[in-house]
Design a protein around this motif. Structure first.
Motif, PDB file in Angstrom:
ATOM      1  N   GLU A 185    -114.911 -97.758   5.698  1.00 55.84           N
ATOM      2  CA  GLU A 185    -115.647 -97.034   4.653  1.00 55.84           C
ATOM      3  C   GLU A 185    -116.674 -96.085   5.252  1.00 55.84           C
ATOM      4  N   ASP A 186    -117.331 -96.528   6.328  1.00 55.77           N
ATOM      5  CA  ASP A 186    -118.397 -95.721   6.924  1.00 55.77           C
ATOM      6  C   ASP A 186    -118.639 -96.172   8.362  1.00 55.77           C
ATOM      7  N   THR A 187    -119.555 -95.516   9.023  1.00 56.89           N
ATOM      8  CA  THR A 187    -119.872 -95.830  10.412  1.00 56.89           C
ATOM      9  C   THR A 187    -120.412 -97.249  10.566  1.00 56.89           C
ATOM     10  N   HIS A 238    -110.120 -93.753  23.249  1.00 53.35           N
ATOM     11  CA  HIS A 238    -110.603 -93.959  21.883  1.00 53.35           C
ATOM     12  C   HIS A 238    -111.435 -92.772  21.427  1.00 53.35           C
ATOM     13  N   HIS A 239    -111.301 -92.414  20.172  1.00 57.02           N
ATOM     14  CA  HIS A 239    -112.232 -91.476  19.576  1.00 57.02           C
ATOM     15  C   HIS A 239    -112.319 -91.714  18.077  1.00 57.02           C
ATOM     16  N   VAL A 240    -113.357 -91.160  17.467  1.00 56.59           N
ATOM     17  CA  VAL A 240    -113.654 -91.395  16.053  1.00 56.59           C
ATOM     18  C   VAL A 240    -113.622 -90.058  15.331  1.00 56.59           C
ATOM     19  N   MET A 241    -112.992 -90.046  14.159  1.00 54.48           N
ATOM     20  CA  MET A 241    -112.922 -88.828  13.353  1.00 54.48           C
ATOM     21  C   MET A 241    -113.065 -89.181  11.883  1.00 54.48           C
ATOM     22  N   ALA A 242    -113.369 -88.185  11.082  1.00 55.13           N
ATOM     23  CA  ALA A 242    -113.335 -88.364   9.642  1.00 55.13           C
ATOM     24  C   ALA A 242    -111.878 -88.475   9.227  1.00 55.13           C
ATOM     25  N   ALA A 243    -111.544 -89.521   8.499  1.00 55.50           N
ATOM     26  CA  ALA A 243    -110.143 -89.793   8.171  1.00 55.50           C
ATOM     27  C   ALA A 243    -109.521 -88.664   7.364  1.00 55.50           C
TER      28      ALA A 243
END
Length: 112
Positions: A65-67, A100-105
């Protein structure tokens, strides 16, 4: 929503693709779905990728849902178990590394 991607960079050991896919689906995916706060778990194998998609043997995406939810998941017991099982998979079937990396879905959808 936010998505954390694990990109498996490298190659599946020769002749091991069926065993690799089975291991991922039967051993890793069930653990990933247990991550605290996971909303959705998606897996894309390289041979199933859409035209223009990155050429990785495996892409894992877990959406939260969020960080804050993602940070909670990174500290949960299932995450530590997944690291052990992922290490086993890499040793048995995979030559390479995990990035690994993080993005807005919504900005970077992953289709399987």
């Amino acid at each position: 929503m936010i998505t954390r991607y694990a990109l498996f960079e490298g190659t599946v050991k020769e002749g091991q693709t069926p065993a690799f896919r089975k291991f991922v689906n039967e051993k890793l995916v069930p653990i990933w779905t247990q991550f605290d706060g996971a909303v959705e778990v998606r897996v894309m194998f390289g041979e199933d990728r859409d035209e223009g998609a990155p050429e990785f043997p495996l892409i894992l995406a877990i959406s939260y849902e969020d960080t804050a939810g993602m940070e909670k998941a990174l500290a949960c017991d299932a995450r530590f178990k997944s690291r052990e099982v992922t290490g086993e998979m890499v040793e048995l079937y995979f030559d390479g590394r995990i990035h690994h990396h993080v993005m807005a879905a919504n900005a970077h959808p992953l289709t399987a």
